[in-house]
Design a protein around this motif. Structure first.
Motif, PDB file in Angstrom:
ATOM      1  N   VAL A  66       0.818  -1.216   0.000  1.00  0.00           N
ATOM      2  CA  VAL A  66       0.000   0.000   0.000  1.00  0.00           C
ATOM      3  C   VAL A  66       0.852   1.266   0.000  1.00  0.00           C
ATOM      4  O   VAL A  66       0.576   2.203  -0.755  1.00  0.00           O
ATOM      5  N   SER A  67       1.883   1.301   0.822  1.00  0.00           N
ATOM      6  CA  SER A  67       2.701   2.523   0.904  1.00  0.00           C
ATOM      7  C   SER A  67       3.393   2.817  -0.417  1.00  0.00           C
ATOM      8  O   SER A  67       3.474   3.974  -0.851  1.00  0.00           O
ATOM      9  N   ILE A  70       0.730   4.192  -2.851  1.00  0.00           N
ATOM     10  CA  ILE A  70       0.416   5.603  -2.592  1.00  0.00           C
ATOM     11  C   ILE A  70       1.539   6.498  -3.112  1.00  0.00           C
ATOM     12  O   ILE A  70       1.288   7.491  -3.805  1.00  0.00           O
ATOM     13  N   TYR A  95      -9.610   2.428  -2.560  1.00  0.00           N
ATOM     14  CA  TYR A  95      -9.023   3.428  -1.666  1.00  0.00           C
ATOM     15  C   TYR A  95      -8.949   2.789  -0.276  1.00  0.00           C
ATOM     16  O   TYR A  95      -9.861   2.914   0.546  1.00  0.00           O
ATOM     17  N   SER A  96      -7.845   2.096   0.001  1.00  0.00           N
ATOM     18  CA  SER A  96      -7.778   1.266   1.201  1.00  0.00           C
ATOM     19  C   SER A  96      -7.876   2.058   2.496  1.00  0.00           C
ATOM     20  O   SER A  96      -8.401   1.556   3.496  1.00  0.00           O
ATOM     21  N   TYR A  97      -7.387   3.287   2.524  1.00  0.00           N
ATOM     22  CA  TYR A  97      -7.409   4.064   3.752  1.00  0.00           C
ATOM     23  C   TYR A  97      -8.790   4.625   4.086  1.00  0.00           C
ATOM     24  O   TYR A  97      -8.948   5.339   5.073  1.00  0.00           O
ATOM     25  N   ARG A  99     -10.997   3.035   5.404  1.00  0.00           N
ATOM     26  CA  ARG A  99     -11.368   2.457   6.700  1.00  0.00           C
ATOM     27  C   ARG A  99     -10.968   3.381   7.855  1.00  0.00           C
ATOM     28  O   ARG A  99     -11.546   3.310   8.938  1.00  0.00           O
ATOM     29  N   SER A 100      -9.970   4.203   7.634  1.00  0.00           N
ATOM     30  CA  SER A 100      -9.518   5.135   8.669  1.00  0.00           C
ATOM     31  C   SER A 100     -10.242   6.468   8.456  1.00  0.00           C
ATOM     32  O   SER A 100      -9.694   7.414   7.897  1.00  0.00           O
ATOM     33  N   ASP A 101     -11.492   6.523   8.904  1.00  0.00           N
ATOM     34  CA  ASP A 101     -12.360   7.658   8.588  1.00  0.00           C
ATOM     35  C   ASP A 101     -12.727   8.507   9.791  1.00  0.00           C
ATOM     36  O   ASP A 101     -13.433   9.501   9.666  1.00  0.00           O
ATOM     37  N   GLY A 111      -6.317   8.468   8.814  1.00  0.00           N
ATOM     38  CA  GLY A 111      -5.520   8.191   7.621  1.00  0.00           C
ATOM     39  C   GLY A 111      -6.230   8.503   6.315  1.00  0.00           C
ATOM     40  O   GLY A 111      -5.602   8.925   5.345  1.00  0.00           O
ATOM     41  N   GLY A 112      -7.548   8.277   6.275  1.00  0.00           N
ATOM     42  CA  GLY A 112      -8.291   8.551   5.044  1.00  0.00           C
ATOM     43  C   GLY A 112      -8.206  10.002   4.636  1.00  0.00           C
ATOM     44  O   GLY A 112      -8.074  10.326   3.453  1.00  0.00           O
ATOM     45  N   VAL A 115      -4.407  10.878   3.482  1.00  0.00           N
ATOM     46  CA  VAL A 115      -4.105  10.445   2.119  1.00  0.00           C
ATOM     47  C   VAL A 115      -4.807  11.355   1.111  1.00  0.00           C
ATOM     48  O   VAL A 115      -4.246  11.701   0.070  1.00  0.00           O
TER      49      VAL A 115
END
Length: 318
Positions: A66-67, A70, A95-97, A99-101, A111-112, A115
């Motif tokens: 993922v990193s 990005i 958009y994997s991030y 989940r970090s909402d 994180g969402g 990014v």
């Protein structure tokens, strides 16, 4: 209006098969670029054709690693802007991030949003994505976002591959998925059920009961993402304990990490279908014959065409 500008589609390394399929549907070649990784782990992106005044679309799923995905996307956006592209759209199928909402623990980052800020800072003019885990992530961007749904692709797959779908039941794995499941149930013209869950610790959620009637019926479990398949195991087991007949699983993003394939192989399900927003390798499909992949390239291609020509995208949801 960019319809008079050349339409250019490029791909990062995370999902070149989807990018190539999108270009095939658009009737254009995939743009030429290369990404180099140096011995110190740094990346360098180079475009191998002119982007000047072009309407550039960069396809990159934020999948493993993922990193790197990005960083490669950020470098591609920045390089395109430096090469005088007229407009740059980041096409992020997964958009994997997302989940970090929210900040649901002390001293953590959202994180969402971070990014999203990075993508904007790199110079993206708009974003095209699909089925965000948390729809509010859409609001983290200050640039236009086109948020596609895989609902029509999943519905068409079930209608054409399963007999008597209208007599089945769409099952939401938890109350948070009811809206998505309800939309699919309307398309299939069938009933709806959901699983009531409770959090038993900071890291574990337990299914308590199934709300609805699935006894003797075909059940369609729909989710936005399957990662380790832990929640899927709970959903299938409780459906079977409630008397469900054949069980079909459909998800937008098939991430399939850790014990996911082993768990799916052991489940009493007919198939687990995911869209090609995340590249499911041939090795994974050989290891787990229950996996099937649904093609969302035509939907992305039509959306890209409409963005390029300035036509409405919302009609694709009708």
């Amino acid at each position: 209006m960019y319809s008079n500008s050349p339409l250019l589609v490029f791909s990062g390394q995370s999902n070149t098969r989807l990018a190539s399929a999108i270009c095939a549907n658009l009737g254009i070649p995939l743009g030429r670029s290369e990404t180099l990784k140096f011995s110190n782990d740094n990346l360098m992106v180079r475009y191998k054709e002119s982007l000047r005044e072009g309407d550039v679309f960069i396809v990159q799923s934020l999948s493993a690693p993922v990193s790197d995905s990005i960083m490669e996307l950020l470098l591609m956006i920045d390089a395109a802007k430096s090469a005088s592209a007229g407009r740059v759209t980041a096409v992020i199928p997964y958009y994997s991030y997302a989940r970090s909402d929210k900040k649901d623990e002390a001293r953590i980052s959202i994180g969402g949003r971070l990014v999203a800020d990075l993508i904007e800072a790199a110079g993206a003019d708009r974003v095209l994505t699909m089925t965000l885990h948390s729809p509010q992530v859409h609001g983290f961007f200050k640039i236009p976002v086109d948020h596609l749904s895989a609902e029509v692709v999943i519905a068409n797959h079930l209608i054409t591959h399963v007999d008597g779908v209208e007599e089945g039941v769409v099952l939401a794995p938890d109350a948070g998925d009811i809206k998505r499941a309800s939309a699919l149930a309307r398309r299939l013209n069938c009933n709806l059920a959901f699983i009531d869950k409770r959090r038993v610790s900071d890291t574990r959620v337990e299914a308590r009961s199934l709300i609805g009637d699935v006894a003797g019926r075909k059940v369609f479990i729909v989710d936005d993402e399957i990662s380790t398949a832990g929640s899927l195991v709970q959903a299938v087991n409780i459906a079977k304990e409630s008397g469900a007949g054949e069980v079909y699983v459909a998800t937008t993003h098939g991430v399939y990490v850790g014990p996911a394939l082993e768990r799916i192989n052991s489940l009493d399900v007919v198939e687990v279908a995911s869209c090609n927003t995340v590249d499911v390798s041939d090795e994974k499909r050989q290891e787990c014959p229950k996996l099937s992949v649904l093609d969302v390239a035509p939907l992305f291609a039509e959306t890209i065409h409409r963005i390029h020509t300035g036509e409405s995208v919302s009609v694709l949801f009708d």
